[in-house]
Design a protein around this motif. Structure first.
Motif, mmCIF file in Angstrom:
data_model
loop_
_atom_site.group_PDB
_atom_site.id
_atom_site.type_symbol
_atom_site.label_atom_id
_atom_site.label_comp_id
_atom_site.label_asym_id
_atom_site.label_seq_id
_atom_site.Cartn_x
_atom_site.Cartn_y
_atom_site.Cartn_z
ATOM 1 N N ILE A 742 0.848 -1.197 0.000
ATOM 2 C CA ILE A 742 0.000 0.000 0.000
ATOM 3 C C ILE A 742 0.882 1.245 0.000
ATOM 4 C CG2 ILE A 742 -1.831 1.235 1.242
ATOM 5 C CD1 ILE A 742 -2.534 -1.436 2.571
ATOM 6 N N ALA A 743 0.489 2.216 -0.786
ATOM 7 C CA ALA A 743 1.154 3.515 -0.808
ATOM 8 C C ALA A 743 0.089 4.597 -0.906
ATOM 9 C CB ALA A 743 2.122 3.622 -1.977
ATOM 10 N N VAL A 744 0.318 5.685 -0.184
ATOM 11 C CA VAL A 744 -0.614 6.811 -0.197
ATOM 12 C C VAL A 744 0.190 8.073 -0.454
ATOM 13 C CG1 VAL A 744 -2.343 8.116 1.080
ATOM 14 C CG2 VAL A 744 -2.152 5.640 1.422
ATOM 15 N N GLN A 745 -0.253 8.850 -1.435
ATOM 16 C CA GLN A 745 0.414 10.113 -1.762
ATOM 17 C C GLN A 745 -0.582 11.251 -1.590
ATOM 18 O OE1 GLN A 745 1.675 8.908 -5.799
ATOM 19 N NE2 GLN A 745 3.793 9.127 -5.090
ATOM 20 N N PRO A 746 -0.612 11.865 -0.386
ATOM 21 C CA PRO A 746 -1.529 12.991 -0.181
ATOM 22 C C PRO A 746 -1.119 14.196 -1.024
ATOM 23 C CG PRO A 746 -0.750 12.069 1.905
ATOM 24 C CD PRO A 746 0.129 11.524 0.835
ATOM 25 N N GLN A 747 -2.112 14.910 -1.530
ATOM 26 C CA GLN A 747 -1.857 16.072 -2.374
ATOM 27 C C GLN A 747 -2.311 17.341 -1.652
ATOM 28 O OE1 GLN A 747 -0.351 15.436 -5.415
ATOM 29 N NE2 GLN A 747 -0.395 13.290 -4.756
ATOM 30 N N ALA A 748 -1.704 18.453 -2.029
ATOM 31 C CA ALA A 748 -2.034 19.727 -1.390
ATOM 32 C C ALA A 748 -3.461 20.162 -1.654
ATOM 33 C CB ALA A 748 -1.057 20.806 -1.862
ATOM 34 N N ASN A 749 -4.073 19.600 -2.720
ATOM 35 C CA ASN A 749 -5.444 19.999 -3.071
ATOM 36 C C ASN A 749 -6.503 19.175 -2.346
ATOM 37 O OD1 ASN A 749 -5.167 17.546 -4.318
ATOM 38 N ND2 ASN A 749 -5.606 18.288 -6.412
ATOM 39 N N GLY A 750 -6.089 18.393 -1.346
ATOM 40 C CA GLY A 750 -7.068 17.606 -0.609
ATOM 41 C C GLY A 750 -7.353 16.256 -1.221
ATOM 42 N N GLN A 751 -6.579 15.867 -2.230
ATOM 43 C CA GLN A 751 -6.723 14.543 -2.808
ATOM 44 C C GLN A 751 -5.577 13.645 -2.337
ATOM 45 O OE1 GLN A 751 -6.967 14.864 -7.079
ATOM 46 N NE2 GLN A 751 -8.975 15.865 -7.029
ATOM 47 N N ALA A 752 -5.766 12.361 -2.487
ATOM 48 C CA ALA A 752 -4.703 11.407 -2.173
ATOM 49 C C ALA A 752 -4.786 10.253 -3.147
ATOM 50 C CB ALA A 752 -4.822 10.902 -0.744
ATOM 51 N N VAL A 753 -3.643 9.924 -3.742
ATOM 52 C CA VAL A 753 -3.566 8.783 -4.641
ATOM 53 C C VAL A 753 -3.183 7.552 -3.813
ATOM 54 C CG1 VAL A 753 -2.431 7.786 -6.662
ATOM 55 C CG2 VAL A 753 -2.887 10.254 -6.560
ATOM 56 N N VAL A 754 -4.046 6.539 -3.851
ATOM 57 C CA VAL A 754 -3.820 5.313 -3.097
ATOM 58 C C VAL A 754 -3.543 4.184 -4.085
ATOM 59 C CG1 VAL A 754 -4.749 3.702 -1.398
ATOM 60 C CG2 VAL A 754 -5.419 6.110 -1.326
ATOM 61 N N THR A 755 -2.437 3.475 -3.889
ATOM 62 C CA THR A 755 -2.133 2.310 -4.720
ATOM 63 C C THR A 755 -1.894 1.111 -3.819
ATOM 64 O OG1 THR A 755 0.238 2.840 -4.755
ATOM 65 C CG2 THR A 755 -1.116 3.730 -6.548
ATOM 66 N N TRP A 756 -2.107 -0.082 -4.362
ATOM 67 C CA TRP A 756 -1.914 -1.314 -3.595
ATOM 68 C C TRP A 756 -1.723 -2.484 -4.537
ATOM 69 C CZ3 TRP A 756 -6.514 1.277 -4.227
ATOM 70 C CH2 TRP A 756 -7.549 0.581 -4.850
ATOM 71 N N LYS A 757 -1.379 -3.618 -3.986
ATOM 72 C CA LYS A 757 -1.265 -4.844 -4.769
ATOM 73 C C LYS A 757 -2.316 -5.821 -4.264
ATOM 74 C CE LYS A 757 2.157 -8.271 -6.350
ATOM 75 N NZ LYS A 757 1.144 -9.249 -6.645
ATOM 76 N N GLN A 758 -3.175 -6.266 -5.190
ATOM 77 C CA GLN A 758 -4.236 -7.196 -4.831
ATOM 78 C C GLN A 758 -3.659 -8.589 -4.550
ATOM 79 O OE1 GLN A 758 -7.271 -6.754 -4.138
ATOM 80 N NE2 GLN A 758 -8.443 -5.534 -5.602
ATOM 81 N N PRO A 759 -4.288 -9.365 -3.663
ATOM 82 C CA PRO A 759 -3.869 -10.766 -3.491
ATOM 83 C C PRO A 759 -4.105 -11.545 -4.780
ATOM 84 C CG PRO A 759 -5.915 -10.320 -2.310
ATOM 85 C CD PRO A 759 -5.414 -9.001 -2.786
ATOM 86 N N GLU A 760 -3.441 -12.681 -4.924
ATOM 87 C CA GLU A 760 -3.453 -13.434 -6.183
ATOM 88 C C GLU A 760 -4.847 -13.759 -6.688
ATOM 89 O OE1 GLU A 760 -1.043 -16.866 -6.717
ATOM 90 O OE2 GLU A 760 0.742 -15.909 -5.866
ATOM 91 N N HIS A 761 -5.715 -14.219 -5.823
ATOM 92 C CA HIS A 761 -7.033 -14.692 -6.265
ATOM 93 C C HIS A 761 -8.122 -13.735 -5.831
ATOM 94 C CE1 HIS A 761 -4.929 -18.342 -7.335
ATOM 95 N NE2 HIS A 761 -4.497 -18.473 -6.078
ATOM 96 N N ALA A 762 -7.880 -12.438 -6.040
ATOM 97 C CA ALA A 762 -8.844 -11.442 -5.600
ATOM 98 C C ALA A 762 -10.134 -11.538 -6.419
ATOM 99 C CB ALA A 762 -8.242 -10.047 -5.752
ATOM 100 N N VAL A 763 -11.236 -11.497 -5.730
ATOM 101 C CA VAL A 763 -12.552 -11.437 -6.376
ATOM 102 C C VAL A 763 -13.395 -10.418 -5.632
ATOM 103 C CG1 VAL A 763 -12.542 -13.810 -7.231
ATOM 104 C CG2 VAL A 763 -13.419 -13.337 -4.958
ATOM 105 N N GLY A 764 -14.248 -9.721 -6.356
ATOM 106 C CA GLY A 764 -15.152 -8.783 -5.718
ATOM 107 C C GLY A 764 -14.474 -7.459 -5.388
ATOM 108 N N PRO A 765 -15.251 -6.500 -4.955
ATOM 109 C CA PRO A 765 -14.731 -5.161 -4.669
ATOM 110 C C PRO A 765 -13.931 -5.128 -3.366
ATOM 111 C CG PRO A 765 -17.044 -5.290 -4.079
ATOM 112 C CD PRO A 765 -16.707 -6.606 -4.738
ATOM 113 N N VAL A 766 -13.169 -4.052 -3.217
ATOM 114 C CA VAL A 766 -12.477 -3.794 -1.947
ATOM 115 C C VAL A 766 -12.992 -2.467 -1.395
ATOM 116 C CG1 VAL A 766 -10.400 -5.085 -2.516
ATOM 117 C CG2 VAL A 766 -10.510 -2.657 -3.080
ATOM 118 N N ILE A 767 -13.115 -2.410 -0.086
ATOM 119 C CA ILE A 767 -13.582 -1.196 0.576
ATOM 120 C C ILE A 767 -12.379 -0.471 1.152
ATOM 121 C CG2 ILE A 767 -15.135 -0.232 2.314
ATOM 122 C CD1 ILE A 767 -16.533 -1.761 0.090
#
Length: 916
Positions: A742-767
């Motif tokens: 997981i990585a989070v890059q907060p921005q000065a404009n109140g946004q944040a870019v969130v990235t992650w790596k899904q597990p191998e057999h991911a199914v369905g949405p993530v919250i």
């Protein structure tokens, strides 16, 4: 008066000069490097999210709430103060010694760490206190930076004078130490400290602010904090030398203390006495000058006791006792003669001010005793041995020296509390001690105990180890320190009686422990915990080792259990548990262990019936080693556990509500929680990972620094009064099913870019849910991403630099957590009304922003320079925590020039305030 008005009163009045206070010698100034606990390295380094303590300014205290205090939810002490049993002179090491003399120990807890003061960790060499039986009050003496000070400002290799950040005037006791203190009937005390150098521009005036009702907001918060964090009182050390305390403020100071005391808070005042003009004047005795800070003629009792400065003599101590009595005060409750640990005139053990001077004509202490810095036994190892090349105080191989030096301080140079007076023949050269110039504290303080009722169990666990043992086997091979789970210490270290050669006693930490050349036993390790008790040496006569002062009632169902390991060859010796009963204290009743002379193959447990002694009370427990038919040259026996029980201690129910609160997959850390049961039913909770011991505590939360496997089962058990564990509550985890990287890059404009790596057999949405932490203005944001997604943009986030916790939960319920800080591009300008103008002179109140760092003062756009404490340097700004108090008051060079203030926070944000 509203909060902003209260803050305006936080203006600084006095001028700082070089501090020469007696209280600072051992913790600060020239030997600070010897006393500081440096950050641990390698596997013992602090975890990325490990909870640690911090200091508090007066402004921090006013703003304090349980929700906003960083890591406050993880740093509470929950063990209630336990009642001590009554005195019983027949079993005392010194039967004629009065049990009324008290001891206040002001010392480092796990050491004197700045950013690394935590409750438990994987490092054996943390300082562990083991002499609660001679202590009535324990105060953690520390230097702690205030919350949110960036750790990169700390260079542990630089001198104390080069620490360019703010320390708080308030340091709370380490919660683990509070738990251990309470377990032993000892009050846990926080410290309030004012000085010209060490606390920079912070002054008592900021603490004594009053609201429109004349009440003290800081005092009210101090009471709230004590109740929330579970400690008992405050040691107040008022040592602003340059101007002292304004005479008109002295009554308010007393009222402030009286408020605390009236709320049930214990208050001790240090003998940095304020005379009628408010100037510091060390009295070194209790007299008419300083007694009004304990008992005032108008206000009555305003504090509980006083810690006398160290330069007393026989007459001063006699006068102190008599003056207390003249005021209707008990000197053994009120007056504490100060002793500075490790700071003798001719060496650490050569105290110039001899506690024998505190004895009356009957040989009884006239006043109680207070000590500063008893942890020099570890903190000064490097200095005593000539340099810090080996960093002995943090090196596992040298901890045996700490243990021996501890016993010399508490039990006396003979390492025997029944013979605690100094003896020139004692050789302590291998630990840089001197038996000729120090009486152990046991010579003046009668031992105490909380061991009562019908159930008692000990594993001789000192609270740290080089491995953790369960039933005599290594459960976790990693080193650790956790005073939360320390057993009640052995009452007498070591009171051994023999008409021939005496065996030696020690705590055995296992095969990886360097025990030093003075001990010759074969290391075995612990039974449950990190250590066992070992007796070793030439056995040519009976030996009796006094262990525990008790008040244990024997009933018809009472039994005794002992687990021992005898690695030395079989012989005809006998092992018995020696019981001293209250109705016949001059006799040791031996409960013999069958076949105890035989060599064992590991640990064995024997269960014995005590019904023969029903309706009697055990006043002391010990071990009796009966001699063999011929001398044994290298006898050894390890005792792993002793348990006395009448069966009334109910096995606790399995814990409820066991849950995962944080799963920090990037760093391998975890947080777990459960529902806490009352201490009368549960004394401790034990946490296991796949059967391997993780840690223990009496609390409802636990921080896990690392796990050994990526999947498996966490188990939690509750421990009863006799050491019995409940059935486990379990929690399965599988990091293979969790989101990682997981990585989070907060921005000065109140946004944040969130990235992650899904597990191998991911199914369905993530919250994805982001929640701010440790703030009075909570914020939460939830976003749903699809199974194929590995990035998201969160919008509408605050930009105030708040801490946050981000949870990502997969459809299968696997939790992953990431923590960090939001972008910080906001700063509140310095309030103009917080500037006091008198004629041509300007006085600034300290900013109250949590993250302010610098204040620039520009006259006609040229920055003014400000001096700092300790050194002659000047800086073109006011530096938080280090600018001199006098620097907050200045006179512009011209009456017609422009003046502006620029405040800058830790993130580099600036805001301007025009003064004229």
């Amino acid at each position: 008066m509203n909060r902003s008005t209260i803050r305006k009163v936080f203006s600084s009045k006095s001028t700082a000069i070089a501090l020469t206070s007696a209280m600072l010698i051992s913790s600060f100034a020239s030997i600070a490097q010897a006393g500081d606990t440096l950050p641990y390295q390698g596997e013992s380094a602090k975890g990325a999210n490990q909870p640690y303590q911090h200091g508090y300014t007066s402004s921090n205290i006013i703003d304090w709430t349980p929700e906003s205090d960083v890591y406050g939810d993880m740093l509470r002490a929950r063990v209630p103060l336990q009642k001590r049993i009554g005195s019983f002179s027949a079993t005392q090491a010194y039967p004629k010694l009065s049990p009324k003399t008290q001891n206040f120990t002001l010392s480092g807890d796990y050491g004197n760490a700045f950013f690394d003061s935590y409750s438990y960790t994987n490092e054996f060499s943390q300082y562990l206190f083991n002499y609660w039986q001679y202590t009535d009050y324990y105060g953690s003496w520390h230097g702690m930076p205030t919350a949110e000070v960036p750790e990169e400002l700390y260079d542990p290799n630089k001198d104390w004078t080069e620490k360019w950040f703010e320390f708080g005037i308030l340091n709370l006791p380490n919660p683990a130490y509070t738990n251990a203190a309470h377990k032993n009937g000892v009050l846990s005390i926080a410290c309030i400290f004012f000085s010209d150098n060490d606390r920079g521009p912070q002054t008592y005036k900021q603490m004594l602010v009053q609201d429109e009702n004349g009440e003290f907001p800081v005092a009210k918060k101090l009471v709230e904090m004590a109740k929330y964090y579970g400690y008992d009182g405050y040691f107040i050390n008022q040592e602003e030398v340059s101007k002292g305390v304004a005479a008109e403020d002295i009554p308010r100071y007393k009222q402030f203390m009286k408020y605390l005391r009236d709320q049930g808070i214990y208050v001790q005042w240090y003998d940095s006495t304020l005379n009628s003009n408010g100037q510091i004047s060390y009295q070194n005795e209790f007299n008419a000058e300083n007694s009004p800070f304990v008992k005032d003629t108008e206000l009555g009792q305003v504090s509980d006791s006083i810690f006398l400065n160290y330069w007393w003599n026989k007459d001063k101590l006699k006068n102190s006792s008599e003056h207390a009595k003249s005021l209707g005060l008990d000197p053994l409750q009120t007056v504490f003669a100060g002793v500075e640990g490790g700071n003798g005139d001719f060496g650490r053990w050569k105290q110039k001010y001899d506690l024998r001077l505190n004895l009356d004509d009957q040989g009884q202490p006239m006043n109680s005793i207070a000590t500063l810095g008893a942890d020099f036994t570890q903190s000064a190892l490097d200095e005593d041995f000539g340099g810090a090349d080996l960093n002995r105080r943090a090196n596992d191989d040298y901890q045996w020296m700490t243990f021996v030096r501890d016993r010399a301080w508490w039990s006396g140079p003979n390492q025997d509390p029944s013979n605690a007076r100094r003896n020139a023949a004692v050789d302590l050269s291998d630990v840089k001690g001197s038996g000729a110039n120090w009486d152990g504290m046991a010579a003046y303080i009668a031992e105490r105990s909380v061991i009562e009722g019908a159930n008692f169990a000990t594993n001789f666990n000192t609270g740290h180890g080089l491995a953790y043992y369960v039933n005599g086997k290594v459960s976790n091979p990693k080193e650790w320190s956790n005073i939360n789970i320390q057993d009640i210490p052995v009452t007498w270290q070591w009171w051994l009686e023999s008409k021939g050669s005496k065996l030696t006693a020690d705590f055995d930490f296992g095969p990886n422990y360097n025990k030093g050349s003075r001990f010759t036993y074969q290391p075995v390790g612990g039974f449950n915990g990190g250590s066992s008790l070992v007796l070793n040496g030439k056995l040519d006569a009976d030996n009796f080792l006094h262990l525990y002062k008790t008040e244990l009632d024997v009933h018809k169902n009472s039994t005794l259990s002992i687990s021992y390991n005898k690695p030395s060859a079989s012989d005809k010796s006998t092992l018995s548990v020696g019981l001293i009963f209250k109705d016949h204290p001059d006799k040791v009743v031996k409960v013999k262990i069958p076949d105890s002379g035989k060599q064992t193959e590991g640990w064995v447990t024997r269960n014995l019936d005590l019904k023969t002694y029903k309706n009697r009370t055990i006043a002391a427990v010990g071990l009796f080693i009966g001699k063999s038919n011929k001398p044994v040259g290298d006898y050894q026996i390890n005792i792993g556990q002793i348990k006395i029980s009448d069966g009334s201690s109910v096995k606790p129910a399995a814990p409820t509500g066991f849950r995962l609160t944080k799963n920090l997959t990037n760093t391998g850390e975890m947080g777990v929680a459960w529902n806490i049961e009352d201490y009368s039913k549960v004394k401790q909770y034990n946490l296991y990972e796949n059967g391997s011991y993780v840690g223990g505590i009496y609390d409802s939360v636990y921080y896990i620094k690392s796990l050994s496997k990526k999947s498996g089962k966490l188990s939690l058990t509750a421990v009863g009064a006799d050491g019995t564990e409940s059935e486990p509550a379990t929690l399965t985890y599988d990091l293979n099913d969790a989101v990682t990287n997981i990585a989070v890059q907060p921005q000065a404009n109140g946004q944040a870019v969130v990235t992650w790596k899904q597990p191998e057999h991911a199914v369905g949405p993530v919250i994805i849910k982001l929640t701010t932490e440790y703030t009075d203005t909570p914020f939460s944001k939830t976003f749903t991403a699809q199974s194929q997604d590995e990035s998201a943009i969160l919008t509408g986030l605050p930009t105030n630099g708040d801490r946050y916790s981000l949870d990502i939960v997969t459809e299968g319920g696997a939790l992953s957590t990431y923590t960090g800080r939001l972008a910080d591009n906001t700063i509140e300008p310095y309030a103009k009304e917080n500037v006091t103008v008198k004629g041509d002179t300007y006085t600034l109140a300290l900013p109250t922003l949590k993250d302010w760092h610098y204040v620039y003062v520009y006259e006609d756009n040229v920055p003014k320079e400000f001096g700092v404490t300790y050194v002659t340097k000047k800086f073109p700004y006011i530096l938080r925590g280090r600018t001199k108090l006098s620097g907050l008051t200045f006179t512009p060079d011209s009456t017609t020039s422009s003046l502006k203030l620029v405040i800058e926070d830790y993130a580099g944000n600036q805001a301007t305030t025009i003064l004229r």
